[in-house]
Design an enzyme around this catalytic site. Structure first.
Site, PDB file in Angstrom:
ATOM      1  CG  HIS A  65      -2.004  -1.069   1.182  1.00 36.27           C
ATOM      2  ND1 HIS A  65      -2.570  -1.560   0.024  1.00 36.27           N
ATOM      3  CD2 HIS A  65      -2.611  -1.761   2.207  1.00 36.27           C
ATOM      4  CE1 HIS A  65      -3.474  -2.486   0.328  1.00 36.27           C
ATOM      5  NE2 HIS A  65      -3.507  -2.636   1.632  1.00 36.27           N
ATOM      6  CG  HIS A  82      -7.791  -0.674   2.553  1.00 36.46           C
ATOM      7  ND1 HIS A  82      -8.426  -1.487   3.467  1.00 36.46           N
ATOM      8  CD2 HIS A  82      -6.694  -1.360   2.157  1.00 36.46           C
ATOM      9  CE1 HIS A  82      -7.724  -2.599   3.618  1.00 36.46           C
ATOM     10  NE2 HIS A  82      -6.673  -2.546   2.835  1.00 36.46           N
ATOM     11  CD  GLU A 131      -8.323  -3.651  -0.283  1.00 34.89           C
ATOM     12  OE1 GLU A 131      -7.173  -3.226  -0.456  1.00 34.89           O
ATOM     13  OE2 GLU A 131      -8.580  -4.648   0.415  1.00 34.89           O
TER      14      GLU A 131
END
Ligand code: BGC
Length: 396
Positions: free
Chosen positions: A145, A219, A360
């Site tokens: 991420h 997210h 996601e």
């Protein structure tokens, strides 16, 4: 026309009122328990504390049906989404925290914009145009991420959007060349629009001044029964995905595109999320501790970019329905497997494994190292665009 004009006036008024309200007490103020009265669509803001000396704002988008979405300029975090059940009772259907300090201290990306690269890059390394780039290995042995301080931990600049579809919030962030090891100055815009059809639409846009890679998503962890109300195992999920990308033991795709048919990953027909989540005969379920996998979204032949239906999720108890549509090729189904009861969320309830699910929408994990996956490269002169729509409704 008149309604749009009135809505805009109302939102300007709300902004004026909010900005004269001062900084005091805003950070710990709980989200309003009362739904906004029907008809007061708009955008309002209030201060929400500071991070590293930078002020953070909290914006509330409200539509004509009283649905409310609260977004922080820190990480572009969706703090709450309040929608009705089949009897009209409102609940917040995303996991999160009451205070900024909790987001900074312990958030597992609750509601945040993840980037520059959502999900994992193997070994935190990739090669582009013959040059190898090293990223922070913040999820050993991989980069996750966007690294140590990804887009979820940056303070974004906010302005009011001008969408004809409903109130909208525009967040921008310029990521300098080399930030978290990624090449190129990346100018990013993320626009949140709340329509009167009860859709939250997220539009992503980015440009670069040097070749780079980019993969952005949101997210949010959803629980359609209301955050803090237990697991989502009874939620019924249908995914328009006939294939998924199996992973190795470090959650990096092996490169294979595997059919879901005959596996716990088959959600092509509606199925409770918990039905096969304890199937110990599935190596993939064991590796993920449940679902933590990228699904390959089914698309019409030759169509890589149009907005297509991705998922439909129903909570049979409350009747709340979430439908997801996206322009992306993939979607990560993550069932909150790493929530371990070590902190409490917005309503003071401890979050445990399975208390939320994420969908996601994204390009596939580790694409920069997987030449057969759709490309995540972005070059000067090109535009990165991506849209995902979360639509809320109810059924009997
Ligand atoms: C990943 C999980 C990770 C989670 C972070 C998901 O996108 O796939 O493996 O633990 O994000 O909270």
């Amino acid at each position: 026309m008149v309604r749009a004009h009135l809505a805009r006036l109302a939102s300007i008024l709300a902004l004026v009122v909010a900005s004269s309200a001062g900084i005091a007490a805003a950070q710990d103020a709980p989200p309003s328990p009362v739904a906004s009265p029907v008809g007061t669509a708009g955008l309002r803001s209030e201060p929400f504390g500071e991070v590293d000396g930078q002020p953070v704002e909290r914006y509330t988008l409200t539509n004509a049906n009283g649905i409310e979405v609260v977004i922080l300029t820190y990480g572009g975090i969706i703090q709450s989404i309040r929608v009705p059940d089949r009897d009209g009772a409102m609940a917040n259907v995303v996991l999160g925290f009451d205070t900024l300090d909790e987001y900074v201290a312990s958030s597992p990306y609750f509601g945040a914009i993840t980037g520059r690269y959502a999900n994992r890059i193997a070994g935190g390394q990739f090669t582009l145009d013959g040059q190898t780039y090293q990223l922070p290995v913040n999820n050993p042995p991989n980069s996750l991420h966007g690294g140590e301080k990804g887009f979820d931990k940056r303070v974004w600049t906010a302005s009011e959007g001008s969408s004809p579809d409903g109130p909208s919030l525009v967040l921008t962030y310029t990521s300098p060349d080399g930030e978290e090891g990624y090449p190129g100055t990346l100018d990013v815009t993320v626009t949140y629009t709340l329509t009167d059809n009860n859709e939250l639409r997220i539009d992503y846009h980015a440009t670069t001044d040097a070749p780079t890679v980019v993969n952005l998503t949101n997210h949010s962890y959803f629980n359609l029964a209301g955050e803090g109300s237990g697991t989502i195992y009874d939620h019924v999920l249908q995914l328009n995905a006939s294939a998924f990308t199996p992973v190795d033991e470090t959650l990096i795709p092996t490169g294979e595109i595997a059919p879901v048919a005959g596996t716990p990953f088959d959600f092509t027909r509606p199925k409770p999320i918990g039905q096969d989540i304890r199937d110990g005969s599935s190596e993939q379920i064991l590796i993920g501790r449940g679902y933590d996998h990228n699904f390959v979204i089914d698309r019409p032949e030759g169509d890589d970019t149009s907005l297509v239906q991705v998922a439909r999720v129903v909570d049979p108890e409350s009747g709340r329905v979430l439908e997801v549509a996206s322009t992306e090729p993939g979607v990560q189904l993550y069932t909150g497997n790493f929530l371990d009861g070590t902190f409490a969320g917005t309503s003071g309830k401890v979050y445990r494994q399975g208390d939320g699910f994420c969908l996601e929408t994204q390009h596939f994990p580790d694409s920069p190292n997987q030449p057969d996956f759709p490309s995540t490269e972005l070059r000067p002169g090109e535009e990165y665009t991506s849209t995902t729509v979360f639509a809320f409704s109810t059924e009997e």
